[in-house]
Design an enzyme around this catalytic site. Sequence first.
Site, PDB file in Angstrom:
ATOM      1  N   GLU A  46       0.798  -1.241   0.000  1.00  0.00           N
ATOM      2  CA  GLU A  46       0.000   0.000   0.000  1.00  0.00           C
ATOM      3  C   GLU A  46       0.823   1.280   0.000  1.00  0.00           C
ATOM      4  OE1 GLU A  46      -3.785   0.404   2.343  1.00  0.00           O
ATOM      5  OE2 GLU A  46      -3.159  -1.581   3.021  1.00  0.00           O
ATOM      6  N   THR A  51       0.476   2.567  -8.183  1.00  0.00           N
ATOM      7  CA  THR A  51       0.041   3.906  -8.592  1.00  0.00           C
ATOM      8  C   THR A  51       1.142   4.588  -9.395  1.00  0.00           C
ATOM      9  OG1 THR A  51      -1.218   4.002  -6.529  1.00  0.00           O
ATOM     10  CG2 THR A  51      -0.922   6.074  -7.714  1.00  0.00           C
ATOM     11  N   ARG A 189       4.254 -14.446 -22.661  1.00  0.00           N
ATOM     12  CA  ARG A 189       3.508 -15.587 -22.156  1.00  0.00           C
ATOM     13  C   ARG A 189       4.206 -16.303 -21.003  1.00  0.00           C
ATOM     14  NH1 ARG A 189      -0.278 -19.189 -25.550  1.00  0.00           N
ATOM     15  NH2 ARG A 189      -0.935 -17.074 -25.863  1.00  0.00           N
ATOM     16  N   ASP A 211       6.567  -4.491 -11.240  1.00  0.00           N
ATOM     17  CA  ASP A 211       5.814  -4.029 -10.072  1.00  0.00           C
ATOM     18  C   ASP A 211       5.508  -5.241  -9.203  1.00  0.00           C
ATOM     19  OD1 ASP A 211       4.171  -2.689  -8.277  1.00  0.00           O
ATOM     20  OD2 ASP A 211       2.414  -2.780  -9.585  1.00  0.00           O
ATOM     21  N   GLN A 215       3.232  -6.675   0.330  1.00  0.00           N
ATOM     22  CA  GLN A 215       2.920  -7.333   1.605  1.00  0.00           C
ATOM     23  C   GLN A 215       3.994  -8.365   1.934  1.00  0.00           C
ATOM     24  OE1 GLN A 215      -0.005  -6.722   3.425  1.00  0.00           O
ATOM     25  NE2 GLN A 215      -0.779  -5.228   1.960  1.00  0.00           N
TER      26      GLN A 215
HETATM   27  N1  LIG Z   1      -3.713  10.050  -0.771  1.00  0.00           N
HETATM   28  C1  LIG Z   1      -2.843   9.351  -1.503  1.00  0.00           C
HETATM   29  N2  LIG Z   1      -3.136   8.092  -1.867  1.00  0.00           N
HETATM   30  C2  LIG Z   1      -2.229   7.412  -2.606  1.00  0.00           C
HETATM   31  C3  LIG Z   1      -1.005   7.991  -3.011  1.00  0.00           C
HETATM   32  N3  LIG Z   1      -0.320   7.063  -3.727  1.00  0.00           N
HETATM   33  C4  LIG Z   1      -1.106   5.963  -3.754  1.00  0.00           C
HETATM   34  N4  LIG Z   1      -2.252   6.159  -3.080  1.00  0.00           N
HETATM   35  C5  LIG Z   1      -3.352   5.209  -2.843  1.00  0.00           C
HETATM   36  O1  LIG Z   1      -2.887   4.217  -1.958  1.00  0.00           O
HETATM   37  C6  LIG Z   1      -3.499   2.948  -2.232  1.00  0.00           C
HETATM   38  C7  LIG Z   1      -2.423   1.882  -2.403  1.00  0.00           C
HETATM   39  O2  LIG Z   1      -1.692   2.179  -3.574  1.00  0.00           O
HETATM   40  P1  LIG Z   1      -1.046   1.051  -4.497  1.00  0.00           P
HETATM   41  O3  LIG Z   1      -0.357   1.763  -5.599  1.00  0.00           O
HETATM   42  O4  LIG Z   1      -2.038   0.000  -4.828  1.00  0.00           O
HETATM   43  O5  LIG Z   1       0.011   0.437  -3.479  1.00  0.00           O
HETATM   44  P2  LIG Z   1       1.093  -0.739  -3.732  1.00  0.00           P
HETATM   45  O6  LIG Z   1       2.372  -0.277  -3.161  1.00  0.00           O
HETATM   46  O7  LIG Z   1       1.078  -1.131  -5.141  1.00  0.00           O
HETATM   47  O8  LIG Z   1       0.485  -1.897  -2.802  1.00  0.00           O
HETATM   48  P3  LIG Z   1       0.785  -3.485  -2.905  1.00  0.00           P
HETATM   49  O9  LIG Z   1       0.520  -3.888  -4.317  1.00  0.00           O
HETATM   50  O10 LIG Z   1      -0.150  -4.117  -1.929  1.00  0.00           O
HETATM   51  O11 LIG Z   1       2.189  -3.705  -2.512  1.00  0.00           O
HETATM   52  C8  LIG Z   1      -4.356   3.169  -3.467  1.00  0.00           C
HETATM   53  O12 LIG Z   1      -5.681   3.368  -3.052  1.00  0.00           O
HETATM   54  C9  LIG Z   1      -3.795   4.459  -4.076  1.00  0.00           C
HETATM   55  O13 LIG Z   1      -4.782   5.175  -4.794  1.00  0.00           O
HETATM   56  C10 LIG Z   1      -0.718   9.337  -2.613  1.00  0.00           C
HETATM   57  O14 LIG Z   1       0.334   9.942  -2.916  1.00  0.00           O
HETATM   58  N5  LIG Z   1      -1.680   9.965  -1.857  1.00  0.00           N
HETATM   59 MG   LIG Z   2       0.607  -2.951  -6.105  1.00  0.00          MG
END
Ligand SMILES: Nc1nc2c(ncn2[C@@H]2O[C@H](COP(=O)(O)OP(=O)(O)OP(=O)(O)O)[C@@H](O)[C@H]2O)c(=O)[nH]1
Ligand SMILES: [Mg+2]
Length: 366
Positions: A46, A51, A189, A211, A215
């Site tokens: 997260e 993103t 593939r 990517d 977790q």
């Molecule tokens: N407010 C805010 N939310 C963000 C920001 N960057 C990402 N998010 C939110 O944080 C959440 C997690 O973002 P992801 O990009 O899915 O995180 P991740 O690192 O890929 O997570 P995993 O795949 O579980 O490792 C999503 O709901 C995004 O929209 C930011 O700079 N500000």
């Molecule tokens: Mg992710």
Amino acid sequence: MGCAPSTPESADSNTAANSKKIDKQIEIDRKNIDDSVRLLLLGPGESGKSTVLKQMKLLYNDGFSAQEVQVYRSAIFLNILQNCKVLIEAMRTSYDSIARRAKQKYKDIMVNGGQSGPVVDAAELLKNADTEMFGYNKDATLPQDIIRAIHLLWSDSGIQYCYKRANEYQLMDSCAYFMEALDHILVVRIMTVAVTETHFTLPTFKLTVYDVGGQRTERKKWAPYFDNAQAIIFVVAVGAFDQVCLEDSETNRLVESMNLFGSVCNHPLFKSTDMILFLNKIDILKEKLEKKKQVSTYFSGYSGDNSFESVSKYFTNRFLDLNKYPTSKQIYVHLTFATDVHTFRKVLASVQDSIFKNTLKEMDMM
Ligand SMILES: Nc1nc2c(ncn2[C@@H]2O[C@H](COP(=O)(O)OP(=O)(O)OP(=O)(O)O)[C@@H](O)[C@H]2O)c(=O)[nH]1
Ligand SMILES: [Mg+2]
């Protein structure tokens, strides 16, 4: 026919032979993507890795994921073959004026008029290639001789000239993109789906972005990607300084991020690999600071005020201090708000300038 039923032993040896064949193919495919800069997106769950990738896709406008390609793979092959046929046609007959101009310009041109050679043979093969078995939801892959012919055709200066004048005839907009991405599309593939792989063609280099899941249970899948990585973006949700990890409901998220960053940063394979650190979710950090949430409650070593400048400087230094190889590797820190397209575009542009410049310099010297 003398076809004996398979015994368990022969089934085993078939499986072993197949597995060897697949390993060999993976090795070949890996070599094929050796000319692209491989970038890992790492960081805890997260933090915003996916993103960041999403924003890269928006910015570079041409990214596609392995999963997306898998679904459309055979349809893409059909497009590629159709593009080849259109280009050949444009060269040979219908657009004679283009062909004539191309011929004047390039000596090795493959236009009609009795010339021969490997490009002409390739064009002949592609012109007659059967396209029936390709298309959406079909399973056919391109045979090796066709792949070679496509590469030959696309590298021909006359075809390139003809391609530049594509506004004068009917060619798909995606033509160049798919032609250049052919090798990636072919290898897609066999790629694992747990770690997504996305390819970009930037003006000066090709980029492959991995990517990963952040977790704890996902992190064991990271190591195999370390070997070939040339650049790393580590993403941390700095706005989560007052939250605990989802995995154990106990460890502070930022402490977990620091531990993880320390182990990646000081990994023997990355002793001299520059890293980009995104201290992300600064919008959330700012909001919490405005609401007078005290950083010192969670980080007893912090004695500064509640300003964003002071807090972000403190966290930046905490991460930088973890680098055991400050003389051989540089950490570029950016304070980011990854969901904000406007500000994040600028960050990505400067990232491209900093780390990829070094990476490309190294690759050029190889
Ligand atoms: N407010 C805010 N939310 C963000 C920001 N960057 C990402 N998010 C939110 O944080 C959440 C997690 O973002 P992801 O990009 O899915 O995180 P991740 O690192 O890929 O997570 P995993 O795949 O579980 O490792 C999503 O709901 C995004 O929209 C930011 O700079 N500000
Ligand atoms: Mg992710």
